[in-house]
Design an enzyme around this catalytic site. Structure first.
Site, PDB file in Angstrom:
ATOM      1  N   HIS A  78       0.961  -1.408   0.005  1.00 32.77           N
ATOM      2  CA  HIS A  78       0.207  -0.018   0.036  1.00 32.77           C
ATOM      3  C   HIS A  78       0.890   1.217  -0.022  1.00 32.77           C
ATOM      4  CE1 HIS A  78      -4.150  -1.510   0.497  1.00 32.77           C
ATOM      5  NE2 HIS A  78      -3.866  -2.200   1.221  1.00 32.77           N
ATOM      6  N   CYS A 133       0.100   2.499  -4.975  1.00 31.53           N
ATOM      7  CA  CYS A 133      -0.394   3.943  -5.417  1.00 31.53           C
ATOM      8  C   CYS A 133      -0.623   4.908  -4.298  1.00 31.53           C
ATOM      9  CB  CYS A 133      -1.756   3.700  -6.259  1.00 31.53           C
ATOM     10  SG  CYS A 133      -2.931   2.643  -5.027  1.00 31.53           S
TER      11      CYS A 133
END
Length: 271
Positions: A78, A133
């Site tokens: 993440h 991202c």
């Protein structure tokens, strides 16, 4: 010339409700590919990839590099944002990577990554591969117990999933900056970042289920494209083989990016 790599993959994020499924496979796949290309590889997987361990491993890899060496860092997990506290961000946000122990130790901030990169010797080539991202909101993202485990999931963790409620800002400003890795690549000539998606809001790298196995969509197609290229292929040719030929797709609407100066983009892959 030495060739060394660090491959990080984190599926398990205790206490966040934001576990992923393809990141460990990503790290193992990158490690295998790089070993076949002559790299000495270190991996950090799940509980091994604490904030302290990530910082130590990155710092050690970079400090040991000598002029002409090729260093590769891959990260699958993440990404997140936190409010900027030192005023160096135009959009008021520090971009960050999410270690396994983010709930207790916090995120690995772009400022901290920058400090690690300052330890590098001249003429060391650094390539970063980021299958994560850095786009989203402060609002906590809830797990869906009825979801198909093969469903895609963006690799972004809202800070509401890991930061204590008392410390949360009411909202985050509009995203204008780059990911921590993109900004670092733009500061030095010769360095490259291969990223799974574009910068800014509403752009995501996806956890995917492809050919009966979990992977990052970007990692899967980046490696597939790489294996189809000749020995003298450049990074620019690699990027062109990934997008738009493979990504974005209907299932994975992400556009991989290649960040670096013109000379670096024209250089041979991992050479």
């Amino acid at each position: 010339m030495a060739k060394k790599a660090l491959c990080i993959g984190i599926n398990d994020y205790p206490g966040t409700g934001m576990d992923l499924q393809g990141c460990v496979n990503d790290a193992q796949d990158w490690a295998r590919e790089l070993q076949q290309r002559g790299f000495g590889v270190t991996t950090l997987l799940d509980a091994q990839a604490t904030k302290a361990a990530m910082a130590q491993a990155m710092g050690s890899l970079i400090e040991q590099g000598q002029g002409g060496d090729v260093l590769v860092i891959t990260y699958s997990g993440h990404g997140t944002y936190v409010p900027d506290t030192d005023g160096d961000e135009v959009d008021g946000l520090d971009e960050a990577l999410c270690p396994h122990d983010i709930r207790t130790e916090g995120a690995l901030l772009d400022d901290e990554i920058h400090e690690l990169f300052l330890r590098r010797q001249p003429k060391v080539k650094l390539v970063l591969v980021a299958d994560s991202c850095h786009s989203g909101t402060v609002t906590r993202a809830a797990a869906d117990p009825d979801a198909d485990p093969r469903a895609t999931r963006p690799r972004f963790m809202p800070i509401g999933n890991w930061m204590d409620a008392a410390a949360l800002p009411r909202a985050l400003p509009a995203v204008q900056g780059s990911s921590p890795l993109a900004k670092l690549m733009l500061r030095r000539s010769g360095d490259l970042l291969l990223a799974g998606c574009q910068e800014g809001p509403n752009h995501f790298s996806y956890d995917a289920h492809i050919a009966g196995r979990f992977n990052g969509a970007f990692t899967y197609y980046a490696l597939k494209a790489l294996r189809g290229l000749g020995a003298d292929a450049t990074y620019a040719q690699w990027h062109k083989a990934i997008t738009p030929a493979m990504l974005p797709s209907v299932s994975y609407p992400q556009s991989p990016q290649l960040v670096g100066d013109a000379a670096a983009r024209r250089s041979r892959i991992f050479a």
